[in-house]
Scaffold this motif. Structure first.
Motif, short mmCIF file in Angstrom:
data_model
loop_
_atom_site.label_atom_id
_atom_site.label_comp_id
_atom_site.label_asym_id
_atom_site.label_seq_id
_atom_site.Cartn_x
_atom_site.Cartn_y
_atom_site.Cartn_z
N ILE A 65 0.82 -1.22 0.00
CA ILE A 65 0.00 0.00 0.00
C ILE A 65 0.85 1.26 0.00
O ILE A 65 0.44 2.31 -0.47
N GLU A 66 2.10 1.16 0.48
CA GLU A 66 2.98 2.32 0.53
C GLU A 66 3.39 2.78 -0.87
O GLU A 66 3.86 3.91 -1.04
N ALA A 67 3.21 1.95 -1.87
CA ALA A 67 3.53 2.32 -3.25
C ALA A 67 2.45 3.23 -3.85
O ALA A 67 2.60 3.73 -4.96
N LEU A 68 1.38 3.44 -3.12
CA LEU A 68 0.27 4.27 -3.60
C LEU A 68 0.53 5.72 -3.18
O LEU A 68 0.14 6.15 -2.12
N THR A 69 1.21 6.45 -4.03
CA THR A 69 1.59 7.83 -3.75
C THR A 69 0.43 8.78 -4.07
O THR A 69 -0.50 8.42 -4.79
N PRO A 70 0.50 10.01 -3.54
CA PRO A 70 -0.54 11.00 -3.91
C PRO A 70 -0.65 11.20 -5.42
O PRO A 70 -1.76 11.34 -5.94
N ALA A 71 0.47 11.18 -6.12
CA ALA A 71 0.43 11.33 -7.59
C ALA A 71 -0.29 10.16 -8.24
O ALA A 71 -1.06 10.34 -9.19
N LYS A 72 -0.07 8.95 -7.73
CA LYS A 72 -0.73 7.77 -8.28
C LYS A 72 -2.24 7.84 -8.01
O LYS A 72 -3.05 7.52 -8.88
N ILE A 73 -2.60 8.27 -6.82
CA ILE A 73 -4.03 8.41 -6.48
C ILE A 73 -4.69 9.43 -7.39
O ILE A 73 -5.79 9.20 -7.92
N GLU A 74 -4.01 10.54 -7.63
CA GLU A 74 -4.56 11.57 -8.53
C GLU A 74 -4.75 11.01 -9.93
O GLU A 74 -5.76 11.28 -10.59
N ARG A 75 -3.80 10.22 -10.40
CA ARG A 75 -3.92 9.61 -11.73
C ARG A 75 -5.10 8.64 -11.76
O ARG A 75 -5.85 8.59 -12.75
N ILE A 76 -5.33 7.89 -10.69
CA ILE A 76 -6.46 6.96 -10.63
C ILE A 76 -7.78 7.73 -10.70
O ILE A 76 -8.71 7.31 -11.40
N TYR A 77 -7.87 8.87 -10.01
CA TYR A 77 -9.07 9.71 -10.11
C TYR A 77 -9.32 10.14 -11.56
O TYR A 77 -10.44 10.09 -12.05
N ARG A 78 -8.25 10.60 -12.24
CA ARG A 78 -8.37 11.03 -13.63
C ARG A 78 -8.83 9.87 -14.51
O ARG A 78 -9.71 10.02 -15.36
N LEU A 79 -8.21 8.70 -14.32
CA LEU A 79 -8.57 7.53 -15.12
C LEU A 79 -10.02 7.13 -14.87
O LEU A 79 -10.74 6.76 -15.81
#
Length: 119
Positions: A65-79
């Motif tokens: 779960i630590e690999a889930l960075t704020p940038a990755k979360i933001e990209r998931i929202y966009r996707l």
């Protein structure tokens, strides 16, 4: 690189099985667009579930779960937004889950399904 790819595929297979056991219906796996990829799209009742799968062979470099960075979360929202627009998914509720897997070679994997992990 091949071992990492194999580990990722194993993780996604294990995650899909876990989600189905939990009563979710898998709609798509590895949905891609120009902006990136959603690991698993599922539904649970009337809820659209966008699921990120994080798999590691050990915790030597931290929990998956630590690999889930704020940038990755933001990209998931966009996707998710692109997915909803592309598939004309209206006002359906969206939930963001994570399946975190530790899969040591030769041992039983530890699988954690985190519902509503962010969002």
């Amino acid at each position: 690189m091949a071992l990492k790819d194999d580990l990722g595929r194993l993780g996604e297979d294990l995650a899909a099985d876990e989600l189905e056991r939990a009563g979710l219906r898998i709609v798509e796996r590895n949905w891609r667009c120009d902006a990136g990829e959603i690991d698993i799209v599922a539904t649970e009742g009337r809820t659209l579930v966008i699921c990120e799968v994080k798999t590691r062979s050990s915790t030597r470099f931290g929990e998956p779960i630590e690999a889930l960075t704020p940038a990755k979360i933001e990209r998931i929202y966009r996707l998710a937004s692109i997915y909803r627009r592309t598939h004309r998914v209206g006002t359906t509720r969206v939930r963001y889950d994570v399946v975190a897997i530790i899969a040591p070679y030769g041992h039983t994997p530890d699988i954690k399904h985190i519902r509503g992990a962010f969002g």
